[in-house]
Design an enzyme around this catalytic site. Structure first.
Site, PDB file in Angstrom:
ATOM      1  N   GLU A  71       1.681  -0.434  -4.797  1.00 26.69           N
ATOM      2  CA  GLU A  71       0.658   0.499  -5.275  1.00 26.69           C
ATOM      3  C   GLU A  71       1.329   1.849  -5.483  1.00 26.69           C
ATOM      4  OE1 GLU A  71      -3.261   2.924  -3.699  1.00 26.69           O
ATOM      5  OE2 GLU A  71      -1.595   2.433  -2.384  1.00 26.69           O
ATOM      6  N   ASP A 111       0.834  -1.200   0.000  1.00 23.67           N
ATOM      7  CA  ASP A 111       0.000   0.000   0.000  1.00 23.67           C
ATOM      8  C   ASP A 111       0.875   1.260   0.000  1.00 23.67           C
ATOM      9  OD1 ASP A 111      -2.714   1.208   0.456  1.00 23.67           O
ATOM     10  OD2 ASP A 111      -1.714   1.957   2.254  1.00 23.67           O
TER      11      ASP A 111
END
Ligand SMILES: [Ca+2]
Ligand SMILES: [Ca+2]
Ligand SMILES: [Ca+2]
Length: 599
Positions: free
Chosen positions: A330, A296
């Protein structure tokens, strides 16, 4: 190894697509990934819905009628529905963050819950809303027993919002930059000297960071007494391991050093922090035999952190007998910015990144009105990734997600007058592009049931089990007459059936997973896009898509050795028109898969 052997007897009796014993040997490009938020998938145990807490939703975080609170989904629910996930053709499950979160965050009236998992306090335990460590053990073992893999969603950029600043009294804190608020002065240039000898965060040695002892350079950070020990491991409770400069503007210096809307931004330049996360996530690999990580907010962490972290994780995995551990970051990029994506593989040394370029291109050609040249342009840049074109085959591709919304919603929003049938066809074309063109397809849970949503974030995180959220249940689903008010585990849904079929085709045809991709036709306006996927044996599979609302016809270049063609999907001419030329004709918003052969 014992676990694999133990499963063999069990696995023989179930209908599995991959031999269970093979899953460790399978390379990342062979996977089909299913991305699920555990809170929103299936509730297998109502006893854990409140996470072991008592009180109202502001304490427990549980309110199944509110899109921003826990709804009850858990690991037991996932275990109970593995047949459904495997039946879709998924070979790997990307599990939304499973770690213990701060249950509720936000100022008065603005509170929401950590149902999504991105507000971690204890990085070493399963959140009680989702189950316990034994449930996690059972989940991973059950997935592995089916020959499938588990990818964990991990976060190293920030923790939950625990640290506050005296100067802000609960209000948002503006970013205070390093020039105006240097590490060497308390609270700004007029303040007293602090941290003597600290040579700045660019000197990433333990000796240098030992001289950073006072965190009060920009703000005066503090941990509320009730939360003094809430973070695990314990080192995370000290503000000295955070940037403490206020909220990110998601621009410039603050992109790396700012708090993500109050979430405590870690001092990822400090080798103590780097080693801390290597230990935390290394233990998840070692305890559970995890198969990969989705990282993330990777773009908000300095490159040097990843340069140390990624190889350490790959090493831990190899020593645990996991040679094909996959790591994909990401890097939320706008539009089709391959330079930014590729930089994170070349400079940061992330093994792979989520293909935001593909998602952006699909959005432009299927929701928007741009020509298919957008796709051709995307693939021209494949060689920019670390490892070159081969690395592009390992990029996880997607058409929408929990942050940016589902493709169905993007199409509806861009084409308010489109019929449901047209929206469904466009979504199917997006799925076909994702499964047939290069990259590793990632299906966002619910897409296979025609979920649309009203927007991004919370509005794109509907429940697959019967929902109680009014703003989910008011919306007709694509391809069915039901809504999210009832459970949607329907294997006859046209999108479930389409995805299962495409996944099967990928499994049967190695060229669709690993084959070199040669773009054959594209245009400046909506119409045909075609590419050949050329296998190790030199045989090609032509995949062709029509993004326009009229029938499209063209002669396209193919391999001169492809004399005859067999349809694997859709309409294919039986023969080449001449050596090296093939006629394609596609009805509006349709696709075809044509396999070439010598005779
Ligand atoms: Ca539950
Ligand atoms: Ca904070
Ligand atoms: Ca950061």
């Amino acid at each position: 190894m014992q676990r694999i052997l133990a499963c063999l007897a069990l696995c023989v009796s179930t209908s599995i697509t991959w031999a269970a014993s093979d899953f460790r040997a399978r390379p990342p490009e062979d996977e089909v990934v299913y991305f699920v938020l555990p809170d929103r998938f299936e509730n297998g145990d109502v006893a854990n819905d409140q996470g072991g807490l008592t009180g109202d939703r502001l304490t427990t975080g549980f309110d199944p009628t509110h899109k921003g609170f826990y709804h009850g989904g858990d690991l037991k629910g996932l275990i109970a529905r593995l047949d459904y996930i495997q039946g879709l053709g998924a070979t790997a499950i990307w599990l939304g963050p499973i770690y213990k979160n701060k249950p509720v965050q936000g100022g008065p009236g603005q509170e929401t819950a950590g149902y999504h998992g991105y507000w971690i306090t204890d990085f070493t335990s399963v959140d009680p809303h989702f189950g316990n460590d034994a449930d996690m053990r059972a989940f991973v073992d059950a997935v592995h027993a089916r020959g499938m893999k588990v990818y964990l969603d991990i976060i190293t950029n920030h923790t939950a919002d625990v640290i506050q600043y005296r100067e802000c009294a609960g209000a948002p804190c503006a970013y205070r930059d390093k020039g105006t608020y240097p590490y060497s002065r308390k609270g700004g240039l007029a303040g007293q000297p602090i941290n003597p000898g600290f040579a700045g965060d660019g000197i990433r040695s333990a000796a240098n960071f030992a001289r950073l002892t006072d965190p009060n350079f920009a703000y005066t950070p503090f941990v509320p007494p009730a939360e003094a020990n809430v973070k695990v491991p314990a080192w995370l409770n000290s503000p000295i391991y955070y940037h403490n400069r206020g909220n990110s503007d998601f621009w410039g210096e603050s992109s790396l050093f700012g708090d993500f809307v109050g979430l405590d931004d870690l001092l990822t330049e400090n080798p103590r922090v780097v080693q801390g996360f290597i230990d935390i996530y290394g233990q998840w690999i070692e305890r559970y035999g995890i198969d990969g990580f989705r990282i993330d907010t990777a773009r908000h962490v300095n490159p040097e952190f990843w340069q140390a972290f990624s190889p350490a994780m790959l090493n831990r995995a190899r020593s645990r007998g996991i040679p094909n551990f996959h790591i994909f970051g990401e890097v939320a990029a706008e539009g089709v910015d391959v330079a930014q994506l590729a930089r994170h593989t070349r400079v940061d040394k992330l093994p792979s990144v989520l293909d935001f370029g593909f998602a952006g291109a699909v959005n432009k050609v299927l929701a928007g009105n741009e020509g298919t040249s957008v796709l051709a342009r995307l693939y021209q840049d494949d060689g920019l990734y670390e490892g070159g074109v081969a690395a592009s085959h390992r990029l996880p591709t997607f058409t929408g997600n929990h942050d940016f919304g589902r493709l169905a919603w993007l199409i509806r929003a861009a084409r308010p007058d489109a019929t449901d049938d047209e929206v469904l066809k466009r979504v199917m074309l997006g799925n076909a592009m994702m499964f047939l063109l290069r990259g590793v397809p990632v299906v966002y849970y619910g897409d296979e049931q025609g979920f649309v949503g009203h927007g991004i974030d919370q509005d794109a995180r509907q429940d697959l089990f019967a929902s109680k959220v009014a703003s989910y249940n008011d919306q007709p689903l694509l391809g069915t007459t039901t809504t999210t008010a009832v459970e949607n585990f329907n294997r006859q849904h046209p999108l479930y059936a389409q995805i299962a079929g495409l996944a099967k085709l990928r499994q049967e045809q190695p060229a669709l997973r690993r084959g070199r991709q040669v773009v054959r036709i594209h245009g400046k306006t909506p119409g045909l896009f075609a590419a050949s996927r050329i296998g190790a044996d030199g045989r090609e599979i032509v995949v062709v898509f029509n993004t326009s609302s009229t029938t499209a016809v063209a002669q396209i270049e193919v391999e001169p050795t492809s004399a005859v063609f067999k349809s694997l999907r859709g309409a294919c001419a039986p023969k080449a028109s001449a050596p090296g030329s093939f006629r394609v004709e596609l009805s509006p918003l349709s696709y075809a898969v044509c396999q070439g052969a010598a005779q």
